[in-house]
Design an enzyme around this catalytic site. Structure first.
Site, PDB file in Angstrom:
ATOM      1  N   HIS A   1       0.861  -1.186   0.000  1.00  0.00           N
ATOM      2  CA  HIS A   1       0.000   0.000   0.000  1.00  0.00           C
ATOM      3  C   HIS A   1       0.899   1.239   0.000  1.00  0.00           C
ATOM      4  CE1 HIS A   1      -2.207   3.242   2.292  1.00  0.00           C
ATOM      5  NE2 HIS A   1      -3.116   2.944   1.374  1.00  0.00           N
TER       6      HIS A   1
ATOM      7  N   HIS B   1       1.833  11.074  -2.270  1.00  0.00           N
ATOM      8  CA  HIS B   1       0.580  10.958  -1.538  1.00  0.00           C
ATOM      9  C   HIS B   1      -0.086  12.329  -1.579  1.00  0.00           C
ATOM     10  CE1 HIS B   1      -1.627   9.241   2.226  1.00  0.00           C
ATOM     11  NE2 HIS B   1      -2.328   9.149   1.120  1.00  0.00           N
TER      12      HIS B   1
END
Length: 594
Positions: free
Chosen positions: A124, A170
């Site tokens: 992830h 991110h």
């Protein structure tokens, strides 16, 4: 034979004055039984391998190979050309050749079934070096994951600051970006360094159509012929890992506008809280158990979950697809997304096509309360990816068993973190030669005789087998740790924790006594673990050092798939909190199934 004969020093570096360990009584008796006049011949050793180590096909050649492996210790006066002394016998028992998992097995599961029939080692936010909010983005953690055998790499792709190229980061956080092309090139270089089975790249796309076209060009030029493109809009069945060896697979959804993330400042505050919580457990919180809950699921709320960094509704929403670059869409081999209509619609099985669905750990925890059997049925043909909830800013993880016991193939973990949940993940994928694909148990793949689906919420199944574990002793800390690491003025006080990670009926942890002032603890304790679903069970092993005034110190850990444990007396190497193998630290243990 005199008692002195049995006194064995496991630490051979002459410059240290080290304690001498007394062999456990059971080991002494076994050596007596399989030796004559203090020597174990090749014939004796073969019989020991067959009767104690349960290696039914062991030959005299196998026994000779063990003896030959001890040549390096000739200078220690324990080696004899045709037999084993007690010292040499102990060197064999504690040696790498006597590992708890067989290196000879390699990849031994059937690899010709569809991808949906396997648990897949899944990362992830694979590009993050640390926390989810302010760490650097880099190709280094991607390389590290691939070298460990991870087969699913996640990349969040965004326009760069000048909007003319593509970065990985991110989004809407303080993470520093890395160029997409650098990540793609590193994936190509390292994809098959640990396993030749396919690598799936899941793209979380935040791009305009012109940048999607740029990504399509990058991907095509970087991977060339190893890129798998099915040539049709959707697959009606997933190919097998065997047919996709050394191939790269792209999985994403047609683009749409993503939900805004929380304000960065608010996230930073939450991160600090997460750090404070993490500091309370130096080696990670205990893995949450999976006892059934009682909260009913409101499907309308599931669509409103805060899935900041994951796919939302897309399938059946033409507006989200009409502007996508066609060359980008053609790259997508595994289509992802959620149809409208809530959980029941998401889990509907289409006989004509297969797809990937993503659920957060919170969504899954809620969904299994009322739709457990439907999830199992969905994962028989389709892929389910589970990812950490959005507030895990410290890159912690969750209990992977909740996904595995419902058939979820891609239980996505923050591989750059550490802690007990990640140790379990590492343990699961030591199976099947460490290739990153583990065949799911038959009960998750096949319906029963009356077409019934496995129900994870059903009452506990009868016990299939009982694992008996003996923890004899441990050694190696004297070499791998500073001599004042555990206690400044005295040897350490070690204890071991042993238990099972598995379905709720099987999950348990037990503990040995604490042995004071001993670098080579000799616990010699026995434990039994009844198992109802041994196919999903993992043996958890930890060593800690008792500290009266402060938190106990960490002394090593490992996690092993029960289905692949070698019976008999084995040397179990321990690993650091981050999953790195210690050079010397091992436990001597015995495994039996009754």
């Amino acid at each position: 034979m005199s008692k002195q004969t049995y006194r064995v020093c496991f630490c051979f570096r002459r410059r240290f004055r080290l304690p001498v360990s007394e062999a456990p009584q059971e080991i002494k008796e076994l050596f007596d039984r399989y030796s004559e006049n203090g020597m174990m011949s090749i014939d004796h050793l073969q019989r020991f391998l067959i009767e104690v180590q349960q290696e039914e096909k062991a030959t005299l050649e196998d026994a000779q190979a063990i003896l030959d492996s001890l040549h390096e210790f000739k200078h220690l006066n324990i080696f004899h050309r045709k037999a084993l002394s007690i010292e040499a016998f102990f060197k064999y028992l504690f040696g790498d050749i006597n590992s708890p998992l067989s290196t000879a097995l390699g990849v031994h599961h059937d690899m010709t079934a569809p991808l949906s029939h396997y648990f897949v080692y899944t990362g992830h936010n694979s590009y993050l070096t640390g926390n989810q909010l302010s760490s650097d983005c880099s190709d280094v953690p991607i390389i590290n994951a691939l070298q460990r055998g991870v087969r699913v790499i996640e990349l969040d792709i965004w326009p760069n600051s000048t909007k003319d190229n593509v970065d990985v980061l991110h989004g809407r956080t303080l993470t520093t970006p890395v160029e997409l092309i650098k990540c793609l090139r590193s994936i190509k270089e390292h994809a098959f360094s640990a396993s030749e089975y396919p690598v799936v790249i899941t793209l979380e796309d935040h791009l305009t159509p012109d940048l999607q076209a740029k990504v399509a060009e990058m991907v095509t030029q970087t991977f060339g012929d190893i890129l798998f493109t099915p040539g049709s809009e959707c697959l009606n069945e997933f190919p097998s890992p065997e047919s996709l060896k050394k191939r790269i697979i792209i999985s994403t959804k047609p683009p749409k506008e993503y939900l805004e993330a929380k304000d960065v400042k608010e996230k930073e505050n939450d991160l600090q809280k997460g750090k404070e919580s993490a500091d309370e457990e130096a080696w990670g919180n205990e893995v949450p158990n999976l006892k059934p809950g009682t909260v009913a699921v409101d499907e309308s709320n599931l669509e409103e979950e805060e899935n900041i960094d994951e796919e939302d509704l897309d399938e059946g929403d033409p507006k989200s697809q009409q502007n996508a670059a066609p060359e980008y869409k053609r790259l997508i081999a595994i289509h992802a997304g959620k149809v409208k209509g809530g959980l029941t619609a998401w889990l509907r099985v289409d006989p004509d096509k297969v797809r990937r669905l993503s659920l957060s750990e919170q969504e899954l925890e809620k969904a299994v309360l009322t739709h457990g059997k439907e999830i199992v049925r969905f994962t028989q043909r389709n892929l389910l990816r589970v990812y950490p909830k959005g507030i895990r800013f410290d890159s912690s993880n969750y209990n992977p068993l909740i996904g595995w016991m419902h058939g979820a193939q891609m239980v996505a973990f923050n591989m750059q973190g550490y802690g007990r949940s990640l140790w379990i993940m590492h343990g699961m994928f030591k199976a099947n030669g460490g290739c990153g694909y583990v065949k799911k148990p038959d009960f998750l793949l096949n319906n029963g005789s009356h077409n019934q689906i496995f129900d994870p919420k059903a009452p506990p199944l009868p016990v299939k087998t009982t694992l008996k574990v003996t923890v004899y002793m441990g050694e190696g800390w004297y070499f791998d740790f500073r001599h004042t690491h555990f206690d400044a003025y005295s040897p350490p006080d070690f204890y071991a924790r042993v238990g099972i990670a598995g379905v709720p009926a099987d999950a348990i942890m037990k503990k040995t006594k604490t042995l004071e002032d001993n670098w080579i603890p000799n616990w010699d304790e026995h434990f039994e673990f009844p198992l109802t679903v041994p196919e999903l069970a993992l043996l958890r092993i930890e060593v800690h050092e008792y500290d009266l005034s402060e938190k106990d110190d960490f002394g090593g850990q490992t996690c092993l798939p029960v289905s692949e444990l070698r019976r008999g007396i084995r040397a179990v190497p321990l690993f650091s909190r981050k999953g790195d193998k210690y050079q010397s630290v091992k436990l001597l243990m015995r495994f039996e199934f009754v």
